[in-house]
Design an enzyme around this catalytic site. Structure first.
Site, mmCIF file in Angstrom:
data_model
loop_
_atom_site.group_PDB
_atom_site.id
_atom_site.type_symbol
_atom_site.label_atom_id
_atom_site.label_comp_id
_atom_site.label_asym_id
_atom_site.label_seq_id
_atom_site.Cartn_x
_atom_site.Cartn_y
_atom_site.Cartn_z
ATOM 1 N N GLU A 1 -45.058 -18.813 -25.110
ATOM 2 C CA GLU A 1 -45.827 -18.062 -24.105
ATOM 3 C C GLU A 1 -47.321 -18.184 -24.323
ATOM 4 O OE1 GLU A 1 -44.349 -14.058 -24.195
ATOM 5 O OE2 GLU A 1 -42.323 -14.733 -23.764
ATOM 6 N N ARG B 1 -36.697 -12.450 -26.622
ATOM 7 C CA ARG B 1 -37.669 -13.416 -27.128
ATOM 8 C C ARG B 1 -37.196 -14.814 -26.770
ATOM 9 N NH1 ARG B 1 -40.557 -9.712 -27.439
ATOM 10 N NH2 ARG B 1 -41.654 -8.873 -29.246
ATOM 11 N N HIS C 1 -43.146 -11.916 -19.049
ATOM 12 C CA HIS C 1 -42.962 -10.982 -20.181
ATOM 13 C C HIS C 1 -43.387 -9.554 -19.793
ATOM 14 C CE1 HIS C 1 -42.635 -10.822 -24.828
ATOM 15 N NE2 HIS C 1 -42.390 -9.629 -24.319
HETATM 16 C C1 DGY Z 1 -41.729 -5.631 -27.124
HETATM 17 O O1 DGY Z 1 -41.864 -4.419 -27.126
HETATM 18 O O2 DGY Z 1 -41.413 -6.267 -28.124
HETATM 19 C C2 DGY Z 1 -41.976 -6.343 -25.864
HETATM 20 O O3 DGY Z 1 -41.570 -7.649 -25.904
HETATM 21 C C3 DGY Z 1 -43.422 -6.243 -25.490
HETATM 22 O O4 DGY Z 1 -43.499 -5.556 -24.340
#
Ligand code: DGY
Length: 278
Positions: free
Chosen positions: A225, A197, A243
């Protein structure tokens, strides 16, 4: 169909909701019984509020570890071996001399990889690191012992690693964990990879380090994002992806199956397969 973020009127019929890590307007969904998150990270879902309302929350752990670990390695290799830069060089007609006149990159084999967060995805990264003969260091909050590498506290991880790859979830404790001070601990020529993240890293501090050229980075996630800091767009020492950690056909199908199985379990009055607890 109304995007969830634009829902303004109460919707009394919705009992099950599929989200991709989005805030849930509980007040507008009085019949809601289950929120099935398409993804493992659920930091934007207020799980405490859902559970207080009797709404079950589920996520998709386990099925996206390999895809995300693969992407982390793709970014590690791309930054260390200047793959994206080389691609641009060829496409823009810059390649005119002999192979021996090219700029040199950093070898990956034999270097030190620091894994911040040795959970399922971090462990999958550590297993891949064996194939590259990397020395693996790791930090994690719970349980120090693992045969996948050597434990270090977060500061020592940044000081000793050539590459730091982030695999910790976003929580109040990890928000801003990689701040300017810790980034400064990375050695010159070091590399930061983030497939977790964006908020875990102080993005302004990271941009400053990258603009200076002191370190490189492979970034799949960003603090706001889909906005990406403009300063990063022309930098040769940064590889950017949108992402896509879990975005393979196989993993997306497995996530979809798990989302549906969780919804069906709740609909049948059974415990969900992968519930999230506050
Ligand atoms: C998640 O699974 O949290 C990813 O960031 C989304 O693909």
């Amino acid at each position: 169909m109304v995007p969830l973020a634009e829902l303004r009127e109460p919707c009394g019929k919705v009992e099950g909701l599929i989200v991709a890590n989005e805030p849930v307007p509980l007040d507008l969904l009085p019949a809601l019984r289950v929120v099935a998150n398409f993804g493992v990270g659920y930091d934007r879902v207020d799980v405490t509020a859902c559970v207080a309302r009797g709404v079950v929350v589920t996520n998709t752990p386990g099925v996206l570890d390999d895809a995300t670990a693969d992407l982390a390695f793709a970014l590690i290799l791309a930054v260390r071996r200047r793959v994206a830069e080389g691609d641009r060089f060829v496409r823009t007609g810059g390649w005119s001399g002999s192979w021996s006149e090219g700029g040199l990159a950093e070898e990956l084999t034999g270097s030190t990889l620091g894994i911040l967060g040795l959970g399922r995805i971090g462990s999958a990264v550590a297993r891949r690191a064996r194939g590259f003969e990397l020395r693996v260091l790791y930090s994690r909050r719970l349980g120090a012992d693992s045969d996948l590498g050597e434990f270090r506290d977060v500061d020592a991880l940044f000081e000793e690693s050539d590459i730091v790859s982030i695999h910790t979830p976003l929580t109040p404790e990890t928000d801003g964990l990689v701040d300017a001070r810790r980034l400064a601990l990375l050695r010159d020529g070091g590399c930061l990879v983030n497939t977790s993240r964006g908020e875990i890293v102080d993005e302004r501090a990271l941009v400053a380090e990258l603009v200076s050229g002191r370190i490189g980075a492979g970034l799949d996630v960003f603090a706001h994002e889909p906005a990406v800091p403009r300063e990063l767009l022309d930098l040769p020492n940064v590889v950017l992806t949108p992402h896509i950690g879990s975005a393979t056909r196989q993993t997306s199908e497995a996530m979809t199956r798990l989302v549906v199985d969780n919804l069906l379990a709740v609909a049948r009055g059974e415990p969900p397969l992968t519930p999230v607890l506050p």
